[in-house]
Motif scaffolding. Structure first.
Motif, PDB file in Angstrom:
ATOM      1  N   ARG A 155      78.698   5.125 -35.520  1.00 40.51           N
ATOM      2  CA  ARG A 155      79.432   5.829 -34.461  1.00 40.51           C
ATOM      3  C   ARG A 155      78.453   6.555 -33.557  1.00 40.51           C
ATOM      4  O   ARG A 155      78.592   6.550 -32.339  1.00 40.51           O
ATOM      5  CB  ARG A 155      80.361   6.894 -35.062  1.00 40.51           C
ATOM      6  CG  ARG A 155      81.275   6.418 -36.129  1.00 40.51           C
ATOM      7  CD  ARG A 155      82.204   7.539 -36.511  1.00 40.51           C
ATOM      8  NE  ARG A 155      83.139   7.769 -35.425  1.00 40.51           N
ATOM      9  CZ  ARG A 155      84.043   8.740 -35.419  1.00 40.51           C
ATOM     10  NH1 ARG A 155      84.113   9.586 -36.420  1.00 40.51           N
ATOM     11  NH2 ARG A 155      84.865   8.879 -34.418  1.00 40.51           N
TER      12      ARG A 155
ATOM     13  N   ASN B 295      77.055   4.403 -30.931  1.00 42.02           N
ATOM     14  CA  ASN B 295      78.013   4.173 -29.847  1.00 42.02           C
ATOM     15  C   ASN B 295      78.031   5.375 -28.893  1.00 42.02           C
ATOM     16  O   ASN B 295      78.112   5.225 -27.678  1.00 42.02           O
ATOM     17  CB  ASN B 295      79.405   3.945 -30.444  1.00 42.02           C
ATOM     18  CG  ASN B 295      80.198   2.912 -29.682  1.00 42.02           C
ATOM     19  OD1 ASN B 295      79.630   1.965 -29.140  1.00 42.02           O
ATOM     20  ND2 ASN B 295      81.502   3.095 -29.626  1.00 42.02           N
TER      21      ASN B 295
ATOM     22  N   VAL C 192      86.767  10.927 -23.484  1.00 41.10           N
ATOM     23  CA  VAL C 192      87.441  10.236 -24.581  1.00 41.10           C
ATOM     24  C   VAL C 192      87.084  10.852 -25.928  1.00 41.10           C
ATOM     25  O   VAL C 192      87.358  10.276 -26.971  1.00 41.10           O
ATOM     26  CB  VAL C 192      87.149   8.715 -24.610  1.00 41.10           C
ATOM     27  CG1 VAL C 192      87.738   8.044 -23.408  1.00 41.10           C
ATOM     28  CG2 VAL C 192      85.673   8.439 -24.727  1.00 41.10           C
TER      29      VAL C 192
ATOM     30  N   ARG D  55      83.357  -1.905 -27.561  1.00 37.49           N
ATOM     31  CA  ARG D  55      82.733  -0.602 -27.805  1.00 37.49           C
ATOM     32  C   ARG D  55      83.441   0.479 -26.997  1.00 37.49           C
ATOM     33  O   ARG D  55      83.657   1.591 -27.467  1.00 37.49           O
ATOM     34  CB  ARG D  55      81.249  -0.633 -27.437  1.00 37.49           C
ATOM     35  CG  ARG D  55      80.400  -1.337 -28.472  1.00 37.49           C
ATOM     36  CD  ARG D  55      78.924  -1.226 -28.148  1.00 37.49           C
ATOM     37  NE  ARG D  55      78.117  -1.848 -29.180  1.00 37.49           N
ATOM     38  CZ  ARG D  55      77.698  -1.221 -30.271  1.00 37.49           C
ATOM     39  NH1 ARG D  55      77.990   0.052 -30.443  1.00 37.49           N
ATOM     40  NH2 ARG D  55      76.992  -1.850 -31.185  1.00 37.49           N
TER      41      ARG D  55
ATOM     42  N   PHE E 107      86.968   1.462 -28.519  1.00 36.81           N
ATOM     43  CA  PHE E 107      87.007   2.367 -29.660  1.00 36.81           C
ATOM     44  C   PHE E 107      86.142   3.604 -29.476  1.00 36.81           C
ATOM     45  O   PHE E 107      85.944   4.364 -30.425  1.00 36.81           O
ATOM     46  CB  PHE E 107      86.596   1.625 -30.930  1.00 36.81           C
ATOM     47  CG  PHE E 107      87.706   0.801 -31.494  1.00 36.81           C
ATOM     48  CD1 PHE E 107      88.703   1.405 -32.239  1.00 36.81           C
ATOM     49  CD2 PHE E 107      87.785  -0.555 -31.253  1.00 36.81           C
ATOM     50  CE1 PHE E 107      89.741   0.663 -32.747  1.00 36.81           C
ATOM     51  CE2 PHE E 107      88.828  -1.307 -31.763  1.00 36.81           C
ATOM     52  CZ  PHE E 107      89.801  -0.685 -32.508  1.00 36.81           C
ATOM     53  N   LEU E 108      85.641   3.797 -28.256  1.00 40.82           N
ATOM     54  CA  LEU E 108      84.743   4.931 -28.033  1.00 40.82           C
ATOM     55  C   LEU E 108      85.438   6.249 -28.375  1.00 40.82           C
ATOM     56  O   LEU E 108      86.525   6.540 -27.899  1.00 40.82           O
ATOM     57  CB  LEU E 108      84.283   4.938 -26.570  1.00 40.82           C
ATOM     58  CG  LEU E 108      83.213   5.976 -26.242  1.00 40.82           C
ATOM     59  CD1 LEU E 108      81.981   5.777 -27.099  1.00 40.82           C
ATOM     60  CD2 LEU E 108      82.843   5.893 -24.774  1.00 40.82           C
ATOM     61  N   GLY E 109      84.791   7.027 -29.221  1.00 41.58           N
ATOM     62  CA  GLY E 109      85.349   8.316 -29.622  1.00 41.58           C
ATOM     63  C   GLY E 109      86.325   8.206 -30.782  1.00 41.58           C
ATOM     64  O   GLY E 109      86.760   9.219 -31.319  1.00 41.58           O
ATOM     65  N   ALA E 110      86.673   6.974 -31.175  1.00 36.76           N
ATOM     66  CA  ALA E 110      87.614   6.782 -32.289  1.00 36.76           C
ATOM     67  C   ALA E 110      87.178   5.573 -33.104  1.00 36.76           C
ATOM     68  O   ALA E 110      87.988   4.754 -33.523  1.00 36.76           O
ATOM     69  CB  ALA E 110      89.025   6.584 -31.744  1.00 36.76           C
ATOM     70  N   GLU E 111      85.869   5.455 -33.309  1.00 35.25           N
ATOM     71  CA  GLU E 111      85.303   4.278 -33.962  1.00 35.25           C
ATOM     72  C   GLU E 111      85.787   4.162 -35.412  1.00 35.25           C
ATOM     73  O   GLU E 111      85.713   5.131 -36.162  1.00 35.25           O
ATOM     74  CB  GLU E 111      83.775   4.345 -33.954  1.00 35.25           C
ATOM     75  CG  GLU E 111      83.141   4.298 -32.566  1.00 35.25           C
ATOM     76  CD  GLU E 111      83.071   5.655 -31.889  1.00 35.25           C
ATOM     77  OE1 GLU E 111      83.607   6.628 -32.462  1.00 35.25           O
ATOM     78  OE2 GLU E 111      82.490   5.744 -30.805  1.00 35.25           O
TER      79      GLU E 111
END
Ligand SMILES: Nc1ncnc2c1ncn2[C@@H]1O[C@H](COP(=O)(O)OP(=O)(O)OP(=O)(O)O)[C@@H](O)[C@H]1O
Ligand SMILES: [Mg+2]
Lengths: 324, 269
Positions: free
Chosen positions: A189, A192, A207, B108, B111-115
């Motif tokens: 994570r 990312n 976000v 990517r 799902f950014l911030g909620a991977e």
């Protein structure tokens, strides 16, 4: 669209160029020789690449190598501490500097370029000032006389024999760190978040990405890498000059850019930065092997950098082709 | 079913604004704004440049706190300290051009911030396979057909990017979906595509807040219209209460538009 593709082609080309003309260059002994500068540079370049992908620069990364190496020397020799205590103190110092860089950048919103330039100048002054204060010279020496040296040497400065040729252990660390950084970037994570923070910090925050924490962590990672390389130098050389590391910060950035990192952030790779460091190491030793004047080295490096920047620009254009 | 007439809506609305106001220093950006957002309905916020539309969504999405008035979620007052709080309450916002990170792959971004993760401790990692597959499926469910979830978002068209952002919000269970001028930079055809996804989200029971300065985009899809002018409300109307021309006139400040029409007319020769 792999960021490291250009650097891979470059590395193969540079290797072929020197290997064809120089027998020493392609011998196992030669390989061990040019992998050595590539390894310490590579460890830094990987960390600097992560930071650049996250959208920031650290001009204090070079001088911090000196700061940590000097801290190890001063604490161990002047304060008569076990070398491992000195190494731990240096780590705390490094992480504090990294945290301060990251904190200032995220709090003020000023370009990291200018904040870390300030850190760079301050550390340059401190390195000299404190070294003179404690040793009355510009060198800290005698690190090998300190208890704990043998174990530290084993970790940071031993040599591994592979098929009769001795390789420095830093090469192994470099490979490990590159693999670890690649994994973190692409498979966690946090990775990312690094891409997102560097790509568009406001969008990332919107976000729910903890952009500030990500940035501070990246600055601390760069500082930790500087600590690792600083300790390696201190243990290897057993004495440290007060001006160690100064000027290297740009070389780290050059390696990261050759490796495909965009100057604007949000794109790049750890493997690319390592390949950039590899190109650097091969060129640095390949040129004297060919008995060329060492001046050609910088010309060559500059040309590689320009080529890389131009290639990277195309990548960005492609990725943003339909933007807006 | 979307309750267009609004007769059978006894439960409290998902989101309600009561006399909300916000200042930037001495600039009064918003004052006395009231409206409601109900599940399965589209509330359109209309206004000219500088009317305060963006300020309003920043309040709804937790970027700003209102200086005056109240924000009610399910009938209870709430105060969002950060965008994360609003997200956790089920309020998702799609910003006009800050919706996605252009250099990152679609999955990517999705799902950014909620991977999603797997493994534990230091081995906890981003479950890329699940993320890729879920992205593809979620987009397909909304009728969005993309060639390759690995392509960078920057290579998508503006309409495609808005659609992906809407699909993302719906996938993550948004109860309220806020869209800041999703159609303003788009051509007629692409705007139509985006509005269709807005209707899709609505039909799935999401309460949508659609910000726009184009009454032609707002009218067909909207159930309720909040009109803003220089930070003040010109009224909050249900669909039955206004028609499209009325909306256009109100938005441009009524008399001002008549004046403009008059000025622009060809002089009789
Ligand atoms: N951060 C800020 N600081 C000071 N004033 C601001 C700020 N943001 C907005 N304003 C002012 O508040 C008013 C409302 O702005 P807002 O951005 O909400 O309008 P808008 O309806 O979204 O306009 P547009 O259609 O151009 O996007 C404007 O007068 C604007 O200049
Ligand atoms: Mg706006």
């Amino acid at each position: 669209m792999k960021p490291e593709l250009g650097a891979l082609i470059g590395a193969v080309a540079v290797f072929t160029f020197f290997a064809v003309q120089s027998e020493v260059f392609r011998s196992a002994r030669g390989v061990a020789n040019w992998l050595d500068p590539a390894s310490t540079l590579g460890i830094m370049a990987v960390a600097v690449a992560l930071l650049m992908i996250g959208g920031h620069f650290d001009l204090s990364a070079g001088v911090m190598v000196g700061t940590t190496a000097l801290t190890v020397g001063i604490v161990a020799v002047e304060f008569r501490q076990n070398l491992w205590v000195a190494i731990a103190v240096a780590l705390v110092v490094a992480l504090a500097i990294g945290f301060s860089n990251g904190w200032l950048v995220t709090r003020t919103g000023l370009p990291s370029f200018i904040i870390t330039l300030g850190t760079f100048l301050m550390l340059q002054g401190l390195n000299l000032g404190l070294t003179k204060l404690f040793t009355s010279t510009v060198t800290v020496g005698g690190i090998d006389d300190v208890p704990g040296y043998a174990a530290a040497e084993w970790v940071f400065a031993s040599r591994l024999s592979v098929a009769g040729t001795e390789f420095r252990v830093a090469i192994l660390w470099w490979v490990l760190f590159t693999a670890l950084a690649t994994w973190v970037l692409l498979r966690t994570r946090f990775g990312n978040w690094v891409f997102a923070t560097g790509g568009d910090e406001v969008a990332a925050r919107n976000v729910g990405v903890p952009a500030r924490r990500t940035t501070i962590t990246l600055f601390m990672t760069t500082a930790a890498a500087a600590w690792f390389v600083g300790v390696t130098l201190a243990v290897r050389l057993t004495s440290v000059q007060a001006n160690t590391g100064i000027g290297q910060e740009l070389i780290f950035i050059v390696a990261a850019v050759i490796g495909g990192c965009l100057l604007t952030g949000g794109f790049g790779s750890a493997i690319g930065a390592s390949l950039g460091a590899l190109i650097f190491g091969m060129t640095q030793l390949g040129i004297p092997y060919l008995r060329w004047d060492a001046d050609w080295f910088y010309f060559f490096l500059g040309a590689m950098l320009l080529l890389a920047v131009l290639t990277n620009r195309l990548v960005r254009r492609y990725a943003e082709a339909a933007h807006r | 079913m979307s309750g267009v007439g609004g007769g059978a809506t006894q439960s409290p609305p998902l989101l309600e604004l009561r006399d909300v106001g916000k200042d930037y220093g001495s600039v009064i950006a918003l004052d006395g704004i009231s409206t409601t957002v109900r599940a399965g309905e589209v509330t359109c916020v209309l206004g000219d440049n500088g009317a305060g539309k963006s300020t309003l969504i920043k309040i709804l999405s937790g970027v700003h706190r209102p200086d005056r008035g109240e924000l009610l979620l399910d009938g209870r007052p709430v105060a969002f300290g950060a965008p994360r709080d609003a997200l956790d309450a089920g309020i998702a916002t799609v910003y006009q051009d800050l919706a996605m990170i252009p250099l990152m792959a679609i999955w990517r971004n999705f799902f950014l911030g909620a991977e999603p993760t797997r493994g534990w401790g230091p081995f906890r990692r981003f479950d890329a396979a699940t993320a890729r597959e879920t992205t593809r499926r979620a987009l397909a469910e909304m009728g969005i057909d993309l060639r390759d979830p690995d392509q960078p978002v920057g290579t998508l068209s503006g309409g495609e990017r808005q659609s992906v952002a809407i699909a993302r919000a719906v996938h993550f269970g948004a109860r309220v979906l806020i869209l800041d001028e999703p159609t303003s930079a788009l051509g007629v055809k692409q705007a139509g595509v985006v509005l269709r996804y807005v209707a899709q989200a609505r039909d799935r029971g999401v309460g949508v807040v659609l910000i726009t300065h184009n009454p032609h985009h707002a009218y067909p899809v909207g159930d309720r219209f909040l009109l803003l002018n220089r930070g003040r409300s010109l009224g909050s109307f249900a669909k039955g209460e206004v028609d499209r021309d009325e909306l256009t006139r109100l938005m441009a400040g009524g008399a001002e538009l008549d004046q403009l029409t008059h000025e622009l007319e060809r002089p009789p020769s």
